[in-house]
Scaffold this motif. Structure first.
Motif, PDB file in Angstrom:
ATOM      1  N   GLY A  61      54.102  55.437  48.897  1.00  0.00           N
ATOM      2  CA  GLY A  61      54.352  54.671  47.675  1.00  0.00           C
ATOM      3  C   GLY A  61      54.734  53.229  47.982  1.00  0.00           C
ATOM      4  O   GLY A  61      54.269  52.286  47.305  1.00  0.00           O
ATOM      5  N   LEU A  62      55.566  53.051  49.002  1.00  0.00           N
ATOM      6  CA  LEU A  62      55.940  51.700  49.391  1.00  0.00           C
ATOM      7  C   LEU A  62      54.742  50.928  49.925  1.00  0.00           C
ATOM      8  O   LEU A  62      54.542  49.746  49.610  1.00  0.00           O
ATOM      9  CB  LEU A  62      57.050  51.746  50.446  1.00  0.00           C
ATOM     10  CG  LEU A  62      58.413  52.256  49.970  1.00  0.00           C
ATOM     11  CD1 LEU A  62      59.365  52.410  51.158  1.00  0.00           C
ATOM     12  CD2 LEU A  62      59.001  51.296  48.939  1.00  0.00           C
ATOM     13  N   ALA A  63      53.912  51.621  50.732  1.00  0.00           N
ATOM     14  CA  ALA A  63      52.748  50.950  51.315  1.00  0.00           C
ATOM     15  C   ALA A  63      51.745  50.551  50.245  1.00  0.00           C
ATOM     16  O   ALA A  63      51.064  49.511  50.353  1.00  0.00           O
ATOM     17  CB  ALA A  63      52.089  51.854  52.348  1.00  0.00           C
ATOM     18  N   SER A  64      51.629  51.365  49.187  1.00  0.00           N
ATOM     19  CA  SER A  64      50.630  51.087  48.153  1.00  0.00           C
ATOM     20  C   SER A  64      50.940  49.826  47.370  1.00  0.00           C
ATOM     21  O   SER A  64      50.072  49.289  46.666  1.00  0.00           O
ATOM     22  CB  SER A  64      50.530  52.284  47.200  1.00  0.00           C
ATOM     23  OG  SER A  64      51.740  52.435  46.469  1.00  0.00           O
ATOM     24  N   ARG A  65      52.187  49.355  47.448  1.00  0.00           N
ATOM     25  CA  ARG A  65      52.554  48.136  46.727  1.00  0.00           C
ATOM     26  C   ARG A  65      52.109  46.874  47.459  1.00  0.00           C
ATOM     27  O   ARG A  65      52.145  45.783  46.893  1.00  0.00           O
ATOM     28  CB  ARG A  65      54.071  48.101  46.521  1.00  0.00           C
ATOM     29  CG  ARG A  65      54.571  49.224  45.610  1.00  0.00           C
ATOM     30  CD  ARG A  65      56.080  49.168  45.457  1.00  0.00           C
ATOM     31  NE  ARG A  65      56.562  50.202  44.553  1.00  0.00           N
ATOM     32  CZ  ARG A  65      56.615  50.106  43.233  1.00  0.00           C
ATOM     33  NH1 ARG A  65      56.202  48.981  42.656  1.00  0.00           N
ATOM     34  NH2 ARG A  65      57.051  51.094  42.490  1.00  0.00           N
ATOM     35  N   LEU A  66      51.714  47.037  48.707  1.00  0.00           N
ATOM     36  CA  LEU A  66      51.265  45.879  49.472  1.00  0.00           C
ATOM     37  C   LEU A  66      49.828  45.555  49.131  1.00  0.00           C
ATOM     38  O   LEU A  66      49.008  46.456  48.877  1.00  0.00           O
ATOM     39  CB  LEU A  66      51.409  46.151  50.973  1.00  0.00           C
ATOM     40  CG  LEU A  66      52.846  46.442  51.461  1.00  0.00           C
ATOM     41  CD1 LEU A  66      52.834  46.807  52.937  1.00  0.00           C
ATOM     42  CD2 LEU A  66      53.750  45.238  51.206  1.00  0.00           C
ATOM     43  N   PRO A  67      49.468  44.274  49.106  1.00  0.00           N
ATOM     44  CA  PRO A  67      48.085  43.876  48.765  1.00  0.00           C
ATOM     45  C   PRO A  67      47.066  44.508  49.735  1.00  0.00           C
ATOM     46  O   PRO A  67      47.267  44.520  50.944  1.00  0.00           O
ATOM     47  CB  PRO A  67      48.105  42.349  48.917  1.00  0.00           C
ATOM     48  CG  PRO A  67      49.549  41.973  48.795  1.00  0.00           C
ATOM     49  CD  PRO A  67      50.343  43.104  49.359  1.00  0.00           C
ATOM     50  N   LEU A  69      46.343  47.615  50.182  1.00  0.00           N
ATOM     51  CA  LEU A  69      46.661  48.940  50.745  1.00  0.00           C
ATOM     52  C   LEU A  69      46.801  50.000  49.657  1.00  0.00           C
ATOM     53  O   LEU A  69      47.465  51.010  49.855  1.00  0.00           O
ATOM     54  CB  LEU A  69      47.960  48.866  51.554  1.00  0.00           C
ATOM     55  CG  LEU A  69      47.937  47.963  52.806  1.00  0.00           C
ATOM     56  CD1 LEU A  69      49.284  47.978  53.484  1.00  0.00           C
ATOM     57  CD2 LEU A  69      46.838  48.445  53.776  1.00  0.00           C
ATOM     58  N   ARG A  70      46.168  49.778  48.516  1.00  0.00           N
ATOM     59  CA  ARG A  70      46.308  50.729  47.411  1.00  0.00           C
ATOM     60  C   ARG A  70      45.723  52.099  47.747  1.00  0.00           C
ATOM     61  O   ARG A  70      46.154  53.119  47.215  1.00  0.00           O
ATOM     62  CB  ARG A  70      45.642  50.173  46.150  1.00  0.00           C
ATOM     63  CG  ARG A  70      46.263  48.862  45.658  1.00  0.00           C
ATOM     64  CD  ARG A  70      45.636  48.428  44.336  1.00  0.00           C
ATOM     65  NE  ARG A  70      45.920  49.372  43.276  1.00  0.00           N
ATOM     66  CZ  ARG A  70      47.006  49.353  42.527  1.00  0.00           C
ATOM     67  NH1 ARG A  70      47.928  48.423  42.748  1.00  0.00           N
ATOM     68  NH2 ARG A  70      47.207  50.237  41.572  1.00  0.00           N
ATOM     69  N   SER A  71      44.722  52.142  48.648  1.00  0.00           N
ATOM     70  CA  SER A  71      44.129  53.436  49.006  1.00  0.00           C
ATOM     71  C   SER A  71      44.836  54.101  50.191  1.00  0.00           C
ATOM     72  O   SER A  71      44.474  55.211  50.589  1.00  0.00           O
ATOM     73  CB  SER A  71      42.650  53.254  49.350  1.00  0.00           C
ATOM     74  OG  SER A  71      42.504  52.394  50.471  1.00  0.00           O
ATOM     75  N   LEU A  72      45.850  53.407  50.749  1.00  0.00           N
ATOM     76  CA  LEU A  72      46.523  53.961  51.931  1.00  0.00           C
ATOM     77  C   LEU A  72      47.166  55.325  51.687  1.00  0.00           C
ATOM     78  O   LEU A  72      47.078  56.196  52.559  1.00  0.00           O
ATOM     79  CB  LEU A  72      47.572  52.969  52.433  1.00  0.00           C
ATOM     80  CG  LEU A  72      48.374  53.416  53.668  1.00  0.00           C
ATOM     81  CD1 LEU A  72      47.437  53.617  54.852  1.00  0.00           C
ATOM     82  CD2 LEU A  72      49.460  52.411  54.003  1.00  0.00           C
ATOM     83  N   PRO A  73      47.827  55.578  50.544  1.00  0.00           N
ATOM     84  CA  PRO A  73      48.477  56.873  50.355  1.00  0.00           C
ATOM     85  C   PRO A  73      47.539  58.057  50.553  1.00  0.00           C
ATOM     86  O   PRO A  73      47.917  59.046  51.184  1.00  0.00           O
ATOM     87  CB  PRO A  73      49.002  56.793  48.915  1.00  0.00           C
ATOM     88  CG  PRO A  73      49.247  55.337  48.706  1.00  0.00           C
ATOM     89  CD  PRO A  73      48.141  54.649  49.441  1.00  0.00           C
ATOM     90  N   ARG A  74      46.288  57.959  50.014  1.00  0.00           N
ATOM     91  CA  ARG A  74      45.364  59.079  50.178  1.00  0.00           C
ATOM     92  C   ARG A  74      44.979  59.281  51.640  1.00  0.00           C
ATOM     93  O   ARG A  74      44.884  60.406  52.123  1.00  0.00           O
ATOM     94  CB  ARG A  74      44.117  58.844  49.336  1.00  0.00           C
ATOM     95  CG  ARG A  74      44.374  58.978  47.836  1.00  0.00           C
ATOM     96  CD  ARG A  74      43.083  59.077  47.069  1.00  0.00           C
ATOM     97  NE  ARG A  74      43.303  59.355  45.662  1.00  0.00           N
ATOM     98  CZ  ARG A  74      42.334  59.648  44.805  1.00  0.00           C
ATOM     99  NH1 ARG A  74      41.077  59.672  45.233  1.00  0.00           N
ATOM    100  NH2 ARG A  74      42.610  59.899  43.545  1.00  0.00           N
ATOM    101  N   TRP A  75      44.729  58.148  52.348  1.00  0.00           N
ATOM    102  CA  TRP A  75      44.346  58.278  53.756  1.00  0.00           C
ATOM    103  C   TRP A  75      45.524  58.761  54.600  1.00  0.00           C
ATOM    104  O   TRP A  75      45.344  59.516  55.567  1.00  0.00           O
ATOM    105  CB  TRP A  75      43.823  56.936  54.284  1.00  0.00           C
ATOM    106  CG  TRP A  75      42.456  56.621  53.758  1.00  0.00           C
ATOM    107  CD1 TRP A  75      42.131  55.747  52.777  1.00  0.00           C
ATOM    108  CD2 TRP A  75      41.247  57.224  54.184  1.00  0.00           C
ATOM    109  NE1 TRP A  75      40.779  55.742  52.544  1.00  0.00           N
ATOM    110  CE2 TRP A  75      40.202  56.660  53.419  1.00  0.00           C
ATOM    111  CE3 TRP A  75      40.919  58.194  55.135  1.00  0.00           C
ATOM    112  CZ2 TRP A  75      38.865  57.027  53.578  1.00  0.00           C
ATOM    113  CZ3 TRP A  75      39.594  58.563  55.297  1.00  0.00           C
ATOM    114  CH2 TRP A  75      38.578  57.979  54.513  1.00  0.00           C
TER     115      TRP A  75
END
Length: 610
Positions: A61-67, A69-75
């Motif tokens: 969730g924290l990572a997804s707030r970064l420009p 990196l919105r798809s990072l949570p799934r990966w």
């Protein structure tokens, strides 16, 4: 599917997969009640992995707030589920192979491998960063979870002592009394017999078969006394020590688990032990995996009375009566409570009837103490009024315990004899275990008049306690005479689990396993000294006297050398393949932590536990 739903499903699947592999690796078939090891372990693994999953979710969730990196949570979730699955399967090949070679009740052997494979596949699918297929993923997850949990649900065991309904109670075979004298040793008894101090023991020896009884090593009393009534070695009957590891919520002994590699379970179990969820407790009847004498005879309709035998709580349903070893300790810790827990005796309503017979430490009198030791009233008063449990060790602090327990069992024996006589016309076979000799030898043999080397014992202690062990033997001899008179049994058998070392650096212990004693008198026995007897031979002997078959899977054998030749000729031994294993359907009975603590404290006082 949203990332939160995927994470929740991934945690559920990961916990289920890890638990199934752990169950398979350790052969934890779900025969415990009311819940199985697998279900309790699953709940703790799920809680542990939920904390890990929450951490992953927060990080994502924290990572997804970064420009960018919105798809990072799934990966990130896909990487976590894929890596977990690969590690779980690749790092634990023995657990995986064990899942396809399980033995157990019901659908357990089939559901575990199917659920483990399906769980691994759906775990990867849940984490995969692809759109669509949510319906089928949910169905797969549901099937994996339901089948996995169903495989851990307790079901009935394989049955005990031939199974089936018990026939109507009836006296069968030859009647006998078995008196177990924990720690009795010929080398200490013989000088007492020679001076006429043990008339009942001597009369039994002079008219019966007698000799040394080889023991098992290590000489741990619960293990040996369980071997005596099961005919099996400790590794087979399951009772190995005075206490066992337990997992809170499950009545059975927690085995030494072979934990999975690289899945965090050693860390989890360390935390469970620190939190008291994995704990030490006295052995119980659940610890024993095979039928004992009373299970076998009850399944065949033959009445029996059992008093104070190791590992008889919770008392099992039998044809006859059981007073478990816990009955004394319960009265000790809950003397004024009108309500008692189930399982102290069988039948359950026997306990309030025999409770008045239970002696307590503070009831021991100076006159009784002076039968054992040379003490004045002033010297005895601190012993009588000592606060229990005491942090101090030694005979002065333990004697009133020992004596009150002995008096309790001495009172119970004729009471149960008379109860069974009223029920069946004649008294049932009796097994009673008396621990006084062992207890006094552990705490006072160093002072005894029966040994030469007193080490550095003070003259005052030698004056006071020189007669304690001799007094214990005399007291048990008197109890033996009263039991014989009350029962009027044709055959009387006396056995001990071990003797005591009298010389060398380990004197006054039984670490090296000195043999115990065997005496048996009556029409079934051939008088004279016999050799080659073992504690494993006692159950075959008892079953033969009842005219019940010998089992091929016993570790002992029928001691024909002790039996009357005419009896053997007229009644050749019959054989059976096995009496089976203990049933896993005994209902859960809640114990008392205060009683557990008291029993463990008494074992520590004798040096059995640290």
């Amino acid at each position: 599917m949203r990332i939160v739903e995927r994470t929740v499903l991934a945690v559920l699947l990961a916990a289920t997969l890890a638990t199934l592999l752990l169950v398979a690796r350790n052969g934890l078939a779900p025969v415990q009640h009311p819940v199985s090891f697998g279900l309790v372990l699953w709940s703790w693994v799920l809680l542990f992995y939920s904390a890990v999953g929450l951490g992953v979710l927060l990080l994502a969730g924290l990572a997804s707030r970064l420009p960018g990196l919105r798809s990072l949570p799934r990966w990130l979730l896909f990487g976590a589920t894929a890596v977990f699955t690969v590690i779980a399967l690749a790092s634990n090949p023995r657990a995986l192979s064990s899942a396809f070679a399980l033995d157990g009740p019901g659908l357990f052997p089939m559901l575990v491998p199917v659920s483990a494979v399906l769980g691994a596949l759906t775990l990867v699918a849940v984490g995969a960063p692809v759109a669509g297929g949510a319906k089928w993923i949910r169905i797969g997850v549901l099937i994996a979870l339901v089948s996995g949990l169903l495989s851990l649900v307790p079901v009935g065991g394989s049955g005990n002592a031939r199974g089936g309904a018990s026939p109507s109670p009836r006296l069968q075979g030859l009647r006998f009394v078995v008196v177990g004298v924990d720690g009795a040793d010929w080398r200490l008894m013989e000088p007492l017999m020679a001076r006429g101090a043990l008339p009942h023991f001597r009369a039994l020896r002079d008219r019966g078969a007698w000799g040394p009884l080889e023991t098992l090593r290590p000489t741990l009393s619960p293990a040996i006394w369980t071997s005596i009534v099961t005919g099996k070695l400790p590794r087979r009957h399951g009772v190995r020590d005075f206490a066992t590891r337990r997992l809170r919520g499950v009545d059975y002994t927690l085995p030494d688990l072979r934990l999975l590699n690289r899945l965090g379970l050693p860390f989890l179990f360390a935390r469970l032990e620190a939190a008291g969820q994995v704990f030490q407790a006295p052995i119980t009847s659940f610890t024993r995996r095979v039928p004992a004498f009373w299970n076998i005879t009850s399944s065949l309709g033959s009445p029996v009375s059992v008093i104070n035998w190791w590992g008889t709580w919770p008392a099992e349903p039998v044809v006859g009566h059981i007073v478990s070893e816990r009955a004394y300790y319960h009265k000790l810790r809950h003397r004024n409570e009108p309500v008692h827990p189930a399982g102290l005796t069988h039948p359950d309503d026997l306990y309030p009837q025999i409770a008045p017979l239970i002696a307590l430490p503070d009831e021991v009198t100076l006159a009784e103490a002076r039968e054992f030791m040379d003490v004045t009233a002033a010297e005895f008063e601190p012993m009588r009024t000592i606060k229990h449990p005491s942090p101090l060790l030694g005979i002065a602090n333990e004697f009133t315990y020992f004596h009150s327990m002995f008096v309790t069992n001495e009172r119970l024996a004729p009471d149960l004899i008379e109860r069974s006589r009223r029920l069946y016309g004649e008294s049932a076979d009796l097994l009673v275990l008396i621990r006084l000799v062992d207890q006094t030898c552990h705490t006072a043999l160093i002072y005894s008049e029966l040994v030469d080397d007193h080490r550095n014992a003070s003259r005052d202690d030698l004056r006071k306690y020189a007669g304690v062990v001799s007094g214990a033997y005399r007291a048990v001899d008197g109890a033996l005479g009263r039991i014989q008179e009350a029962s009027r049994a044709d055959n009387v058998i006396v056995v001990s689990d071990h003797g005591f070392q009298l010389e060398g650096p380990r004197a006054f212990s039984h670490n090296e396993g000195p043999p115990g004693i065997f005496m048996a008198a009556g029409p079934a026995f051939r008088p004279g000294r016999v050799e080659g007897l073992s504690v494993l031979d006692v159950l075959p002997l008892l079953l033969y006297l009842k005219d019940f078959p010998q089992a091929d899977d016993f570790d002992g054998h029928l001691p024909a050398q002790a039996l009357d030749a005419g009896l053997l000729a007229s009644k050749p031994p019959r054989r059976i393949a096995s009496y089976g294993t203990r049933a896993g359907t005994i209902p859960h009975i809640a114990g008392s932590s205060a009683v557990d603590a008291e029993m463990l404290e008494r074992l520590r006082a004798l040096g059995y536990l640290k």
